[in-house]
Write a protein that holds these residues in place. Structure first.
Motif, PDB file in Angstrom:
ATOM      1  N   PRO A 186       0.632   9.295  -5.721  1.00  0.00           N
ATOM      2  CA  PRO A 186       0.223  10.027  -4.507  1.00  0.00           C
ATOM      3  C   PRO A 186      -1.281  10.201  -4.364  1.00  0.00           C
ATOM      4  O   PRO A 186      -1.805  10.201  -3.241  1.00  0.00           O
ATOM      5  CB  PRO A 186       0.928  11.384  -4.678  1.00  0.00           C
ATOM      6  CG  PRO A 186       2.111  11.081  -5.547  1.00  0.00           C
ATOM      7  CD  PRO A 186       1.637  10.021  -6.505  1.00  0.00           C
ATOM      8  N   SER A 187      -2.006  10.330  -5.481  1.00  0.00           N
ATOM      9  CA  SER A 187      -3.453  10.522  -5.399  1.00  0.00           C
ATOM     10  C   SER A 187      -4.170   9.286  -4.863  1.00  0.00           C
ATOM     11  O   SER A 187      -5.328   9.377  -4.443  1.00  0.00           O
ATOM     12  CB  SER A 187      -4.013  10.883  -6.780  1.00  0.00           C
ATOM     13  OG  SER A 187      -3.754   9.834  -7.716  1.00  0.00           O
ATOM     14  N   TYR A 226       0.841  -1.209   0.000  1.00  0.00           N
ATOM     15  CA  TYR A 226       0.000   0.000   0.000  1.00  0.00           C
ATOM     16  C   TYR A 226       0.871   1.253   0.000  1.00  0.00           C
ATOM     17  O   TYR A 226       0.601   2.214  -0.735  1.00  0.00           O
ATOM     18  CB  TYR A 226      -0.924   0.009   1.219  1.00  0.00           C
ATOM     19  CG  TYR A 226      -1.975   1.093   1.160  1.00  0.00           C
ATOM     20  CD1 TYR A 226      -3.240   0.837   0.644  1.00  0.00           C
ATOM     21  CD2 TYR A 226      -1.690   2.389   1.587  1.00  0.00           C
ATOM     22  CE1 TYR A 226      -4.196   1.842   0.563  1.00  0.00           C
ATOM     23  CE2 TYR A 226      -2.632   3.400   1.507  1.00  0.00           C
ATOM     24  CZ  TYR A 226      -3.887   3.118   0.994  1.00  0.00           C
ATOM     25  OH  TYR A 226      -4.832   4.124   0.905  1.00  0.00           O
ATOM     26  N   THR A 227       1.926   1.258   0.802  1.00  0.00           N
ATOM     27  CA  THR A 227       2.802   2.430   0.892  1.00  0.00           C
ATOM     28  C   THR A 227       3.541   2.658  -0.417  1.00  0.00           C
ATOM     29  O   THR A 227       3.665   3.798  -0.881  1.00  0.00           O
ATOM     30  CB  THR A 227       3.807   2.238   2.043  1.00  0.00           C
ATOM     31  OG1 THR A 227       3.101   2.024   3.273  1.00  0.00           O
ATOM     32  CG2 THR A 227       4.698   3.467   2.187  1.00  0.00           C
ATOM     33  N   ALA A 228       4.047   1.573  -1.018  1.00  0.00           N
ATOM     34  CA  ALA A 228       4.790   1.704  -2.277  1.00  0.00           C
ATOM     35  C   ALA A 228       3.901   2.268  -3.380  1.00  0.00           C
ATOM     36  O   ALA A 228       4.332   3.154  -4.149  1.00  0.00           O
ATOM     37  CB  ALA A 228       5.352   0.343  -2.686  1.00  0.00           C
ATOM     38  N   ILE A 229       2.665   1.781  -3.475  1.00  0.00           N
ATOM     39  CA  ILE A 229       1.748   2.294  -4.495  1.00  0.00           C
ATOM     40  C   ILE A 229       1.393   3.746  -4.218  1.00  0.00           C
ATOM     41  O   ILE A 229       1.274   4.562  -5.147  1.00  0.00           O
ATOM     42  CB  ILE A 229       0.480   1.414  -4.561  1.00  0.00           C
ATOM     43  CG1 ILE A 229       0.834   0.018  -5.092  1.00  0.00           C
ATOM     44  CG2 ILE A 229      -0.593   2.057  -5.438  1.00  0.00           C
ATOM     45  CD1 ILE A 229      -0.334  -0.953  -5.140  1.00  0.00           C
ATOM     46  N   SER A 230       1.252   4.095  -2.957  1.00  0.00           N
ATOM     47  CA  SER A 230       0.929   5.482  -2.606  1.00  0.00           C
ATOM     48  C   SER A 230       2.071   6.427  -2.958  1.00  0.00           C
ATOM     49  O   SER A 230       1.844   7.584  -3.347  1.00  0.00           O
ATOM     50  CB  SER A 230       0.610   5.575  -1.112  1.00  0.00           C
ATOM     51  OG  SER A 230      -0.538   4.813  -0.791  1.00  0.00           O
ATOM     52  N   ILE A 231       3.302   5.964  -2.820  1.00  0.00           N
ATOM     53  CA  ILE A 231       4.454   6.797  -3.198  1.00  0.00           C
ATOM     54  C   ILE A 231       4.499   6.967  -4.715  1.00  0.00           C
ATOM     55  O   ILE A 231       4.762   8.056  -5.229  1.00  0.00           O
ATOM     56  CB  ILE A 231       5.758   6.160  -2.678  1.00  0.00           C
ATOM     57  CG1 ILE A 231       5.788   6.207  -1.141  1.00  0.00           C
ATOM     58  CG2 ILE A 231       6.981   6.863  -3.265  1.00  0.00           C
ATOM     59  CD1 ILE A 231       6.952   5.460  -0.533  1.00  0.00           C
ATOM     60  N   ALA A 232       4.218   5.863  -5.440  1.00  0.00           N
ATOM     61  CA  ALA A 232       4.237   5.927  -6.903  1.00  0.00           C
ATOM     62  C   ALA A 232       3.061   6.739  -7.447  1.00  0.00           C
ATOM     63  O   ALA A 232       3.199   7.456  -8.451  1.00  0.00           O
ATOM     64  CB  ALA A 232       4.213   4.516  -7.482  1.00  0.00           C
TER      65      ALA A 232
END
Length: 348
Positions: free
Chosen positions: A105-106, A97-103
Motif C-alpha cells: 500500500p505504501s 501497478y494496481t496489483a503492486i499497490s494492493i500488495a
C-alpha cells in the motif's frame, strides 16, 4: 478457408514466438548486464564477453522480425484492432501497478496510478507508441505501396534504405539513429510487404530448418553483427537499422516463411507473445525484479549455470504471460467484444 487455431498455418506464429524469445534474450544479456566494448582489442574478450556479444548478435533481430511479420500480412486498421491493442497495453500497465499497490500500500500514489493509464505518452516501452503510430498510418502505407509497380516499389525501398541506413545509422540523424523509432518500423514493414507482394517463391517448403538456404543469410548476417561489435560501439553494432542486423532479419524471416506446418499449440502460445514484452519490460517488473535477478545470477553463477538459469527465466516469463493473457482475453471478450457486437446489432 478456415482460419482458427486448428487450420491456420503456424510458421509465422512460430517466428512470432521466436522473435519474442530473442527480445527476452537481448534484455537479459545487453540490457541487464551491459555489453563489452572491445573497440578492436581482442585481448579484452574473456569467455563471458564472447558469450555476451555472440548471444546479442544472433538475437538482436527479435524486434525487426516481430515487425516484419506485420508488414508481410499487412495491418488492417479497424476500431476493433485499435481497441484490442490499447486494452492489452492498459491491462498490463494499470493491472501491474494496481496489483503492486494492493500488495504494498505504501507504494501507491495517484500520480503513478494515473500515469499507468497514459500508455502512449508516459511509458518506457518505446515500441508501444511506435507500433500504434504504425497502425494508424497503415491504411496509407498499404494503399500507397500496393499501387506501385514492382520496379517503383524496389526504387522506393532502395531509397528508403539509403535514407535510413546512410543518414540514420551511419551519420546518427535524429530521425532514426539506432532503430528505436517509428521510422524503423515503417521501413521494416515495407520490407515485409515487398516480400509478400514481389518476393521470390517459397523454396524447400516442408523440409527441415537447416535445409533452407536463407538460414545461411541469417547466420552470415549475425556473424557480421558480431564482427562489427568488436570494432565499433555496441549501440551502433546492435542498432536495429544496422545493415548486418537487417540482413540477418530478412534471412531468418525467409527461413520461417519457407516452412509449412500447422500446430494448434504454437498458434495459442503466439497469441501471448506481445504480452511477454508488456509484462517483463514493465518498469516495475523490469527494474525491481528481472534486471536485479539477472545481475545477481550473472555475478554468482558460472557461465553454464547462468545460461541454464536464463533459459528457465525465459520459460517462466512465457508461462506467466500465457496465463495472464488468457485472463486478459476473457475480460476483453466480456467488456469490449460483447459491447461492440451489441452496438453493431442494435436497431438504427
Amino acid at each position: 478457408m478456415k482460419t482458427d487455431n486448428t487450420y491456420r498455418k503456424s510458421n509465422m506464429e512460430l517466428l512470432r514466438i521466436v522473435s519474442m524469445i530473442m527480445v527476452l534474450v537481448v534484455h537479459i544479456d545487453g540490457a541487464s548486464l551491459g555489453l563489452p566494448e572491445p573497440y578492436g582489442h581482442f585481448n579484452t574478450l574473456d569467455s563471458r564477453s564472447i558469450w555476451q556479444l555472440t548471444v546479442e548478435a544472433f538475437a538482436i533481430i527479435g524486434v525487426n522480425c516481430f515487425t516484419i511479420i506485420s508488414g508481410y500480412f499487412g495491418i488492417r486498421l479497424r476500431l476493433r484492432s485499435c481497441l484490442s491493442f490499447i486494452f492489452q497495453c492498459l491491462f498490463y500497465s494499470v493491472g501491474i501497478y494496481t496489483a503492486i499497490s494492493i500488495a504494498i500500500p505504501s507504494f501507491f500514489s495517484w500520480e503513478g496510478w494515473i500515469e499507468s493509464w497514459l500508455i502512449l505518452s508516459h511509458n518506457d516501452l518505446w515500441y508501444v507508441p511506435a507500433y500504434f503510430g504504425l497502425m494508424i498510418i497503415s491504411p496509407v502505407l498499404n494503399a500507397g505501396l500496393e499501387s506501385l509497380t514492382k520496379k517503383q516499389y524496389a526504387l522506393v525501398l532502395t531509397l528508403f534504405a539509403f535514407f535510413n541506413i546512410w543518414l540514420g545509422w551511419v551519420w546518427n540523424a535524429q530521425f532514426n539513429p539506432t532503430g528505436y523509432t517509428i521510422v524503423q518500423l515503417i521501413f521494416v514493414y515495407m520490407i515485409g510487404r515487398y516480400i509478400r507482394l514481389y518476393g521470390c517463391k517459397k523454396a524447400n517448403a516442408g523440409r527441415t530448418l537447416f535445409t533452407h538456404r536463407p538460414i545461411w543469410i541469417y547466420i552470415g548476417g549475425s556473424i557480421l553483427v558480431l564482427g562489427t561489435s568488436i570494432w565499433m560501439p555496441s549501440v551502433k553494432a546492435f542498432a536495429y537499422n544496422s545493415p548486418a542486423v537487417l540482413l540477418s532479419t530478412i534471412g531468418l524471416f525467409l527461413v520461417f516463411r519457407n516452412m509449412e506446418f500447422t500446430s494448434r499449440a504454437v498458434n495459442i502460445i503466439a497469441k501471448s507473445a506481445f504480452a511477454v514484452y508488456l509484462i517483463h519490460k514493465n518498469p516495475l517488473i523490469w527494474g525491481n525484479i528481472i534486471r536485479p535477478s539477472v545481475r545477481y545470477m550473472w555475478e554468482h553463477l558460472s557461465l553454464p549455470a547462468f545460461s541454464v538459469a536464463a533459459i528457465l527465466l525465459i520459460i517462466a516469463i512465457f508461462m506467466a504471460a500465457i496465463i495472464a493473457d488468457g485472463i486478459r482475453r476473457q475480460i476483453y471478450e466480456i467488456c469490449v467484444n460483447r459491447f461492440l457486437r451489441n452496438t453493431a446489432n442494435s436497431p438504427k
